[in-house]
Design a protein around this motif. Structure first.
Motif, PDB file in Angstrom:
ATOM      1  N   LEU A 128      50.480  17.708  18.798  1.00 48.46           N
ATOM      2  CA  LEU A 128      50.570  18.929  17.987  1.00 48.46           C
ATOM      3  C   LEU A 128      49.593  19.974  18.522  1.00 48.46           C
ATOM      4  CD1 LEU A 128      48.824  18.395  14.517  1.00 48.46           C
ATOM      5  CD2 LEU A 128      48.242  17.160  16.591  1.00 48.46           C
ATOM      6  N   THR A 129      49.894  21.224  18.244  1.00 50.97           N
ATOM      7  CA  THR A 129      48.998  22.327  18.595  1.00 50.97           C
ATOM      8  C   THR A 129      47.789  22.306  17.666  1.00 50.97           C
ATOM      9  OG1 THR A 129      50.864  23.637  19.335  1.00 50.97           O
ATOM     10  CG2 THR A 129      48.850  24.842  18.816  1.00 50.97           C
ATOM     11  N   VAL A 130      46.598  22.390  18.238  1.00 49.98           N
ATOM     12  CA  VAL A 130      45.360  22.332  17.454  1.00 49.98           C
ATOM     13  C   VAL A 130      44.371  23.373  17.994  1.00 49.98           C
ATOM     14  CG1 VAL A 130      43.337  20.906  16.894  1.00 49.98           C
ATOM     15  CG2 VAL A 130      45.614  19.891  16.855  1.00 49.98           C
ATOM     16  N   SER A 131      43.894  24.228  17.093  1.00 51.95           N
ATOM     17  CA  SER A 131      42.818  25.143  17.495  1.00 51.95           C
ATOM     18  C   SER A 131      41.464  24.647  16.981  1.00 51.95           C
ATOM     19  CB  SER A 131      43.097  26.561  16.990  1.00 51.95           C
ATOM     20  OG  SER A 131      43.240  26.557  15.596  1.00 51.95           O
ATOM     21  N   ALA A 132      41.498  23.740  16.003  1.00 48.52           N
ATOM     22  CA  ALA A 132      40.248  23.233  15.415  1.00 48.52           C
ATOM     23  C   ALA A 132      39.704  22.079  16.244  1.00 48.52           C
ATOM     24  CB  ALA A 132      40.490  22.810  13.968  1.00 48.52           C
ATOM     25  N   VAL A 133      39.161  22.440  17.394  1.00 50.30           N
ATOM     26  CA  VAL A 133      38.578  21.481  18.333  1.00 50.30           C
ATOM     27  C   VAL A 133      37.164  21.949  18.628  1.00 50.30           C
ATOM     28  CG1 VAL A 133      38.653  20.858  20.784  1.00 50.30           C
ATOM     29  CG2 VAL A 133      40.729  20.697  19.406  1.00 50.30           C
ATOM     30  N   ALA A 152      38.492  16.824  16.687  1.00 47.50           N
ATOM     31  CA  ALA A 152      39.746  17.548  16.449  1.00 47.50           C
ATOM     32  C   ALA A 152      40.104  17.350  14.982  1.00 47.50           C
ATOM     33  CB  ALA A 152      40.861  17.013  17.345  1.00 47.50           C
ATOM     34  N   CYS A 153      40.401  18.452  14.271  1.00 42.82           N
ATOM     35  CA  CYS A 153      40.788  18.385  12.856  1.00 42.82           C
ATOM     36  C   CYS A 153      42.307  18.364  12.777  1.00 42.82           C
ATOM     37  CB  CYS A 153      40.263  19.590  12.091  1.00 42.82           C
ATOM     38  SG  CYS A 153      38.475  19.731  12.135  1.00 42.82           S
ATOM     39  N   VAL A 154      42.856  17.297  12.210  1.00 36.14           N
ATOM     40  CA  VAL A 154      44.303  17.109  12.208  1.00 36.14           C
ATOM     41  C   VAL A 154      44.811  16.961  10.774  1.00 36.14           C
ATOM     42  CG1 VAL A 154      46.195  15.636  13.018  1.00 36.14           C
ATOM     43  CG2 VAL A 154      44.207  16.045  14.489  1.00 36.14           C
ATOM     44  N   ASP A 155      45.810  17.738  10.455  1.00 35.66           N
ATOM     45  CA  ASP A 155      46.468  17.734   9.143  1.00 35.66           C
ATOM     46  C   ASP A 155      47.008  16.327   8.842  1.00 35.66           C
ATOM     47  OD1 ASP A 155      48.127  18.161   6.949  1.00 35.66           O
ATOM     48  OD2 ASP A 155      48.859  20.094   7.707  1.00 35.66           O
ATOM     49  N   ARG A 156      46.622  15.800   7.665  1.00 38.87           N
ATOM     50  CA  ARG A 156      47.093  14.451   7.327  1.00 38.87           C
ATOM     51  C   ARG A 156      48.604  14.406   7.120  1.00 38.87           C
ATOM     52  NH1 ARG A 156      42.378  13.646   4.575  1.00 38.87           N
ATOM     53  NH2 ARG A 156      43.267  14.008   2.537  1.00 38.87           N
ATOM     54  N   SER A 202      50.775  15.865   9.095  1.00 40.37           N
ATOM     55  CA  SER A 202      51.495  16.021  10.369  1.00 40.37           C
ATOM     56  C   SER A 202      52.032  14.674  10.844  1.00 40.37           C
ATOM     57  CB  SER A 202      50.563  16.617  11.429  1.00 40.37           C
ATOM     58  OG  SER A 202      49.560  15.685  11.783  1.00 40.37           O
ATOM     59  N   GLU A 203      53.056  14.731  11.679  1.00 41.86           N
ATOM     60  CA  GLU A 203      53.638  13.494  12.222  1.00 41.86           C
ATOM     61  C   GLU A 203      52.692  12.844  13.224  1.00 41.86           C
ATOM     62  OE1 GLU A 203      57.584  14.079  13.679  1.00 41.86           O
ATOM     63  OE2 GLU A 203      58.255  14.976  11.794  1.00 41.86           O
ATOM     64  N   SER A 204      51.861  13.651  13.870  1.00 41.91           N
ATOM     65  CA  SER A 204      50.954  13.110  14.888  1.00 41.91           C
ATOM     66  C   SER A 204      49.801  12.326  14.269  1.00 41.91           C
ATOM     67  CB  SER A 204      50.381  14.251  15.734  1.00 41.91           C
ATOM     68  OG  SER A 204      51.405  15.040  16.278  1.00 41.91           O
ATOM     69  N   HIS A 205      49.450  12.658  13.025  1.00 41.44           N
ATOM     70  CA  HIS A 205      48.272  12.049  12.403  1.00 41.44           C
ATOM     71  C   HIS A 205      48.331  10.514  12.384  1.00 41.44           C
ATOM     72  CE1 HIS A 205      45.574  10.789   9.165  1.00 41.44           C
ATOM     73  NE2 HIS A 205      44.867  11.851   9.468  1.00 41.44           N
ATOM     74  N   ARG A 222      55.923  25.334  20.828  1.00 42.12           N
ATOM     75  CA  ARG A 222      56.732  24.120  20.708  1.00 42.12           C
ATOM     76  C   ARG A 222      55.979  23.018  19.955  1.00 42.12           C
ATOM     77  NH1 ARG A 222      59.603  20.626  25.460  1.00 42.12           N
ATOM     78  NH2 ARG A 222      60.282  22.668  26.194  1.00 42.12           N
ATOM     79  N   PHE A 223      54.688  22.824  20.288  1.00 36.49           N
ATOM     80  CA  PHE A 223      53.914  21.756  19.648  1.00 36.49           C
ATOM     81  C   PHE A 223      53.363  22.187  18.281  1.00 36.49           C
ATOM     82  CE2 PHE A 223      53.659  18.173  22.545  1.00 36.49           C
ATOM     83  CZ  PHE A 223      54.170  18.716  23.715  1.00 36.49           C
ATOM     84  N   GLY A 224      53.586  23.442  17.930  1.00 34.98           N
ATOM     85  CA  GLY A 224      53.154  23.938  16.630  1.00 34.98           C
ATOM     86  C   GLY A 224      54.206  23.781  15.553  1.00 34.98           C
ATOM     87  N   THR A 225      55.310  23.132  15.868  1.00 32.40           N
ATOM     88  CA  THR A 225      56.319  22.789  14.860  1.00 32.40           C
ATOM     89  C   THR A 225      56.571  21.283  14.930  1.00 32.40           C
ATOM     90  OG1 THR A 225      58.232  22.984  16.288  1.00 32.40           O
ATOM     91  CG2 THR A 225      57.473  25.007  15.246  1.00 32.40           C
ATOM     92  N   SER A 226      57.136  20.739  13.860  1.00 31.79           N
ATOM     93  CA  SER A 226      57.381  19.297  13.832  1.00 31.79           C
ATOM     94  C   SER A 226      58.798  18.953  14.293  1.00 31.79           C
ATOM     95  CB  SER A 226      57.148  18.753  12.414  1.00 31.79           C
ATOM     96  OG  SER A 226      55.832  18.988  12.012  1.00 31.79           O
ATOM     97  N   ASP A 227      59.545  19.954  14.764  1.00 35.27           N
ATOM     98  CA  ASP A 227      60.959  19.715  15.106  1.00 35.27           C
ATOM     99  C   ASP A 227      61.155  19.416  16.587  1.00 35.27           C
ATOM    100  OD1 ASP A 227      61.393  20.515  12.492  1.00 35.27           O
ATOM    101  OD2 ASP A 227      61.637  22.612  13.094  1.00 35.27           O
ATOM    102  N   ASP A 263      62.393  17.449  20.317  1.00 32.93           N
ATOM    103  CA  ASP A 263      61.706  16.621  21.296  1.00 32.93           C
ATOM    104  C   ASP A 263      60.685  17.508  22.015  1.00 32.93           C
ATOM    105  OD1 ASP A 263      60.790  14.997  23.242  1.00 32.93           O
ATOM    106  OD2 ASP A 263      62.700  14.767  24.299  1.00 32.93           O
ATOM    107  N   LYS A 264      59.444  17.443  21.544  1.00 34.10           N
ATOM    108  CA  LYS A 264      58.422  18.349  22.062  1.00 34.10           C
ATOM    109  C   LYS A 264      58.151  18.141  23.538  1.00 34.10           C
ATOM    110  CE  LYS A 264      55.814  18.832  17.765  1.00 34.10           C
ATOM    111  NZ  LYS A 264      54.559  18.534  17.096  1.00 34.10           N
ATOM    112  N   PHE A 265      58.341  16.922  24.032  1.00 38.18           N
ATOM    113  CA  PHE A 265      57.964  16.592  25.407  1.00 38.18           C
ATOM    114  C   PHE A 265      59.100  16.777  26.413  1.00 38.18           C
ATOM    115  CE2 PHE A 265      54.547  14.766  23.029  1.00 38.18           C
ATOM    116  CZ  PHE A 265      53.453  14.843  23.881  1.00 38.18           C
ATOM    117  N   GLY A 282      48.177  35.890  16.432  1.00 36.16           N
ATOM    118  CA  GLY A 282      48.891  36.197  17.667  1.00 36.16           C
ATOM    119  C   GLY A 282      48.206  35.579  18.877  1.00 36.16           C
ATOM    120  N   TYR A 283      48.971  35.456  19.961  1.00 39.59           N
ATOM    121  CA  TYR A 283      48.436  34.886  21.194  1.00 39.59           C
ATOM    122  C   TYR A 283      47.981  36.005  22.123  1.00 39.59           C
ATOM    123  CZ  TYR A 283      50.604  30.589  19.585  1.00 39.59           C
ATOM    124  OH  TYR A 283      50.943  29.488  18.846  1.00 39.59           O
ATOM    125  N   GLY A 284      46.926  35.730  22.882  1.00 38.52           N
ATOM    126  CA  GLY A 284      46.432  36.712  23.841  1.00 38.52           C
ATOM    127  C   GLY A 284      45.700  36.016  24.966  1.00 38.52           C
TER     128      GLY A 284
END
Ligand SMILES: Cc1cc2nc3c(=O)[nH]c(=O)nc-3n(C[C@H](O)[C@H](O)[C@H](O)COP(=O)(O)O)c2cc1C
Length: 158
Positions: free
Chosen positions: A33-38, A50-54, A56-59, A84-89, A91-93, A152-154
């Motif tokens: 998953l996409t994570v900015s809290a690192v 890394a802070c991961v939402d409980r 999320s599917e990755s948790h 892509r990795f910021g959604t749970s839908d 095949d991310k890979f 936004g991304y930059g």
């Protein structure tokens, strides 16, 4: 306590790098998953969190496998990966190159930098878990980082 949307808006003013935290499912398939809290935690031993939402599917995959890799994204292609990795839908890979380093967690071929970690501690914090990982391998590649600011991304411009 303040309103969560206000909290999100204010924290959005903290410009952050963007990573994909990857791990392995029980069947050996990659997850992430996409994570900015690192954040870097300790030099001796080398620890990163890394802070991961409980929710999320990755948790559960991180919990079960006990390993994760932090893949720092670069601008350009990294934005596609962040979305892509910021959604749970889906095949991310699909079409994403990766390989195993030390722990077996997937290291993305396109990462600007990566840290391969074994979970050392897990602290429950609100609706997230703070996974503290001991870094067993890490490296960098040439490139420019992807940044996230106010939704936004930059890119970094010195
Ligand atoms: C820029 C950005 C930063 C994010 N940072 C985090 C984060 O720090 N921790 C987290 O748990 N989710 C974060 N997310 C949300 C997850 O990436 C998102 O919930 C994802 O769908 C979870 O995927 P999964 O359910 O397949 O594991 C972030 C999303 C974006 C786009």
């Amino acid at each position: 306590m303040i309103d969560p949307s206000q909290f999100r808006r204010v924290m959005g003013h903290f410009a952050a790098g963007v990573t994909v935290v990857t791990t392995l499912r029980a069947d050996g398939a990659p997850a992430g998953l996409t994570v900015s809290a690192v954040c870097s935690v300790s030099l001796n031993p080398t620890l990163v969190l890394a802070c991961v939402d409980r929710g999320s599917e990755s948790h559960p995959a991180i919990r079960q496998s006990g390993v994760f890799a932090v893949n720092v994204l670069r601008e350009g292609e990294g934005e596609t990966l962040a979305r892509r990795f910021g959604t749970s839908d889906g095949d991310k890979f699909r079409g994403v190159g990766f390989h195993a380093e030390h722990t077996g967690a997937p290291v993305l071929d396109d990462a600007l930098a990566w840290l391969d970690c074994r979970v050392r501690d897990a602290h429950e914090a609100g609706d997230h878990t703070i996974f503290v990982g001991e870094v067993e391998a890490a490296d960098t590649r040439e490139g420019v980082p992807l940044l996230y600011y106010r939704g936004g991304y930059g890119r970094f411009a010195p």
